[in-house]
Design a protein around this motif. Structure first.
Motif, PDB file in Angstrom:
ATOM      1  N   THR A 302       4.927  11.493 -13.218  1.00  0.00           N
ATOM      2  CA  THR A 302       3.481  11.534 -13.159  1.00  0.00           C
ATOM      3  C   THR A 302       2.991  12.954 -13.272  1.00  0.00           C
ATOM      4  O   THR A 302       3.702  13.892 -12.989  1.00  0.00           O
ATOM      5  CB  THR A 302       2.983  10.948 -11.833  1.00  0.00           C
ATOM      6  N   ALA A 305      -0.699  16.212  -9.059  1.00  0.00           N
ATOM      7  CA  ALA A 305      -1.935  15.798  -8.409  1.00  0.00           C
ATOM      8  C   ALA A 305      -3.004  16.839  -8.629  1.00  0.00           C
ATOM      9  O   ALA A 305      -2.748  18.031  -8.660  1.00  0.00           O
ATOM     10  CB  ALA A 305      -1.691  15.616  -6.914  1.00  0.00           C
ATOM     11  N   THR A 306      -4.231  16.408  -8.789  1.00  0.00           N
ATOM     12  CA  THR A 306      -5.325  17.339  -8.994  1.00  0.00           C
ATOM     13  C   THR A 306      -5.684  18.008  -7.683  1.00  0.00           C
ATOM     14  O   THR A 306      -5.238  17.621  -6.612  1.00  0.00           O
ATOM     15  CB  THR A 306      -6.558  16.601  -9.532  1.00  0.00           C
ATOM     16  N   GLU A 339      -5.122   7.544  -3.639  1.00  0.00           N
ATOM     17  CA  GLU A 339      -5.487   7.133  -4.990  1.00  0.00           C
ATOM     18  C   GLU A 339      -4.599   7.753  -6.060  1.00  0.00           C
ATOM     19  O   GLU A 339      -4.476   7.203  -7.149  1.00  0.00           O
ATOM     20  CB  GLU A 339      -6.947   7.502  -5.267  1.00  0.00           C
ATOM     21  N   SER A 340      -3.991   8.891  -5.771  1.00  0.00           N
ATOM     22  CA  SER A 340      -3.212   9.587  -6.791  1.00  0.00           C
ATOM     23  C   SER A 340      -1.890  10.049  -6.207  1.00  0.00           C
ATOM     24  O   SER A 340      -1.748  10.177  -4.994  1.00  0.00           O
ATOM     25  CB  SER A 340      -3.993  10.782  -7.342  1.00  0.00           C
ATOM     26  N   ASP A 485      -5.038  15.553   0.001  1.00  0.00           N
ATOM     27  CA  ASP A 485      -5.381  14.738  -1.165  1.00  0.00           C
ATOM     28  C   ASP A 485      -5.324  13.242  -0.866  1.00  0.00           C
ATOM     29  O   ASP A 485      -4.867  12.442  -1.692  1.00  0.00           O
ATOM     30  CB  ASP A 485      -4.454  15.060  -2.341  1.00  0.00           C
ATOM     31  N   ASP A 585       7.607  13.312  -6.633  1.00  0.00           N
ATOM     32  CA  ASP A 585       6.279  12.730  -6.555  1.00  0.00           C
ATOM     33  C   ASP A 585       6.268  11.562  -5.567  1.00  0.00           C
ATOM     34  O   ASP A 585       7.106  10.655  -5.676  1.00  0.00           O
ATOM     35  CB  ASP A 585       5.822  12.220  -7.918  1.00  0.00           C
ATOM     36  N   ASP A 587       4.410   8.359  -4.804  1.00  0.00           N
ATOM     37  CA  ASP A 587       3.634   7.517  -5.701  1.00  0.00           C
ATOM     38  C   ASP A 587       2.879   6.441  -4.916  1.00  0.00           C
ATOM     39  O   ASP A 587       3.506   5.595  -4.270  1.00  0.00           O
ATOM     40  CB  ASP A 587       4.576   6.859  -6.711  1.00  0.00           C
ATOM     41  N   LYS A 589       1.330   3.855  -6.005  1.00  0.00           N
ATOM     42  CA  LYS A 589       1.608   2.520  -6.543  1.00  0.00           C
ATOM     43  C   LYS A 589       2.927   1.984  -5.991  1.00  0.00           C
ATOM     44  O   LYS A 589       3.031   0.798  -5.655  1.00  0.00           O
ATOM     45  CB  LYS A 589       1.634   2.563  -8.070  1.00  0.00           C
TER      46      LYS A 589
END
Length: 609
Positions: A302, A305-306, A339-340, A485, A585, A587, A589
């Motif tokens: 992925t 992350a922002t 969310e991310s 985040d 990462d 995740d 999901k």
């Protein structure tokens, strides 16, 4: 692979101060290397030695190439300036004393004006006890038109040759994302000259005074200057900054970052890639050299992350030993999921006994390196700031302790390099330290260095390892999580992971992952793997294990750091004994999928009355 080089070129590559250029993704940096020399004649190899406070080593490894200019005598002031600031502090290429030549055989420009400049392809990295040697094959050379006197001695570091008197201020200026102007400068001053005057010149040369500022660390200048009212930071293209102080010649620099243009490269023509000034922003970063080891990436592929979203406000929870909720009804876990993805880095390295400043520099270097790979959270081992050497701690905990106030805030100046890395990269760094509060006992604690520049003590280790730790530390009494985040990260230290109740309490208060900086001795890491797989699976959370290398001879550590998924599977693990940074990462999901299938938290039932 070397091109047609002068046969006697090796004679020019004698040991002196070098200006090392790196180019990573178009971001050019210039750094001083106190020792630069040739190390092989055929093929011609040149080497630069970079210290533990230098980010350039990681950049050299990332780019696979570098250039080095052996300094001329009149570059003493530039050598001092380049070595005083990191690329993360400021774009040094904006200084009027930095001229960049166009590369011929690599993608890395070189600093003009020296005895000789060579472009090199990295061939070998040699870790040394206090430095790291970067050896490159010379593939292009740039010689001056006439004779140039080499810089033999500058400052007070060397016994060979006469010191070069410095009279010139060297300055750089860069637009910051928040609309301020960052200015950096080095230079001599007359007796009692502690203040610096900063002036902005517009494209027509009209001056606007920006104020007078005190010296920073080491009598340098590093300041974020508010722009005059009505001045648009994006309209500073063509502007210059003048920095003055008593007893020195003024320093001037173009304003870098205005319009995000390309840095001027002497002789650049068709076919020469522009050298851009990407990677804006910065607060002082001092990064570890030898410890910028390979980064192992794992986990879902992925994007990083922002930087949006909440950033690391510590949330203190209740006692995980509290009795279960009565009534025999399901205990509802926190319904919210991130969310991310969250990219997390786990640093597996050795710390220096009782050397807080040195270990801060190591942490800063590794954190900056990990952040450039997209990490939003960086985790270092238990007691990283003083090293897990309990016998030395017992002899001199005063040298090992970080002071915190009663609210848990830390203002220790030794933390500044790491604070600046966190602020520049907008990354949260978690690491172990011995902490002493006013009138209180010593605690085995975690420090959180946050993007807003604060350093806090969010957690004290609750379960001390037998009498060895109990003789030195007092146990903590509260659990804690960090929020980054949208991810809630439970905190623990080493032996805490042995108690299922600890991770369960974090999960019931909404944790999506539990982080465990640790110091498991060599040969016992398998226990940590069993514990953390179990804690992850039974609570459907990610677990993170940050274990060090090195340590005292009677109790060495060998790493084996790892990240485990919410189903107990290994997401990423680091080889035992390898100095590395693990990147993985987390995740959302995957977390949601596991919790749909494994509903232990949602279906947990406490005993009925």
């Amino acid at each position: 692979m070397s091109r047609d080089l002068p046969a006697d070129l090796w004679k020019r590559l004698t040991s002196t101060v070098g200006l090392v250029c790196t180019n990573v993704d178009g971001t050019v940096n210039v750094m001083s290397a106190e020792w630069s020399c040739f190390v092989n004649k055929q093929p011609l190899y040149a080497a630069v030695a970079l210290g533990p406070r230098c980010v350039t080593g990681g950049r050299v490894e990332e780019a696979g190439e570098f250039s080095v200019t052996l300094c001329a005598e009149d570059q003493a002031a530039l050598a001092d300036f380049a070595g005083s600031f990191s690329r993360a502090d400021i774009d040094k290429t904006g200084s009027d004393l930095v001229g960049l030549g166009a590369p011929e055989a690599t993608g890395t420009p070189w600093v003009t004006g020296g005895v000789v400049a060579v472009e090199c392809l990295l061939r070998q990295v040699v870790p040394l006890p206090s430095h790291t040697l970067y050896i490159g094959e010379v593939v292009a050379a740039h010689l001056p038109d006439g004779p140039v006197r080499p810089l033999v001695k500058h400052g007070a570091m060397y016994a060979l040759g006469e010191p070069v008197e410095r009279t010139q201020i060297v300055a750089a200026a860069e637009v910051r994302p928040g609309g301020t102007l960052r200015v950096a400068a080095t230079g001599p001053g007359g007796a009692g000259a502690r203040e610096w005057r900063v002036t902005l010149l517009d494209a027509d040369g009209s001056p606007t005074p920006l104020g007078t500022y005190p010296s920073a660390l080491y009598d340098d200048l590093l300041v974020d200057v508010p722009l005059p009212a009505g001045q648009d930071a994006g309209a500073l293209s063509g502007h210059r900054v003048v920095v003055e102080r008593d007893g020195a010649k003024p320093g001037t620099a173009r304003v870098a970052g205005a319009g995000r243009g390309a840095a001027p490269v002497a002789g650049a023509g068709p076919g020469t890639a522009p050298v851009t000034e990407a990677g804006r922003g910065a607060a002082p970063v001092t990064e570890a050299g030898p410890n910028t080891a390979p980064v192992t990436e794992a986990g879902p592929n992925t994007a990083p992350a922002t930087e949006a979203g909440p950033n690391t406000a510590p949330v203190t929870e209740g006692d995980p030993g509290a009795p279960p909720r009565p009534g025999g009804r399901p205990v509802t876990a926190c319904p919210g999921l991130p969310e991310s993805p969250l990219r997390i880095a786990v640093v597996q390295t050795a710390a220096r006994p009782l050397d807080i400043a040195g270990n801060v520099r190591i942490a800063a270097g590794r954190a900056g390196h990990a952040a450039r790979r997209g990490a939003r959270v960086v985790v270092l081992p238990e007691l990283h700031l003083c090293s897990y050497d309990l016998r030395r701690l017992a002899r001199d905990d005063g040298a090992a302790a970080v002071r915190a106030d009663r609210s848990g805030q830390v203002t220790d100046r030794r933390m500044e390099p790491l604070v600046r890395v966190a602020a520049h990269h907008r990354v949260t760094v978690l690491l172990g330290a011995a902490v002493r509060r006013p009138g209180g006992p010593l605690t085995n604690s975690l420090l959180a260095v946050e993007p807003d520049g604060t350093v806090s003590v969010p957690y004290d280790k609750r379960h001390l390892w037998h009498d060895e730790e109990a003789a030195l530390f007092s146990p903590g009494s509260r659990a804690s999580t960090l929020s980054v985040d949208g991810w809630r990260l439970g905190l623990g230290v080493c032996y805490d992971m042995s108690f299922p109740e600890h991770a369960r309490a974090a999960a019931l208060t909404g944790a999506h992952a539990v982080l465990y900086p640790a110091a498991y001795a060599s040969g016992t890491e398998h226990r940590a793997a069993v514990y953390l797989r179990a804690r992850a699976l039974e609570n459907t959370v990610y677990t993170v294990f940050a274990n060090p290398l090195g340590g005292p001879a009677h109790r060495p550590c060998a790493g084996s750091s790892a990240v485990y998924g919410p189903d107990g599977a290994t997401v990423a693990d680091a080889p035992a004994g390898e100095d590395t940074t693990l990147v993985a990462d987390l995740d959302p999901k995957a977390l949601a999928a596991v919790r749909r299938h494994l509903r232990m938290l949602a279906e947990l039932r406490t005993a009925a009355r």
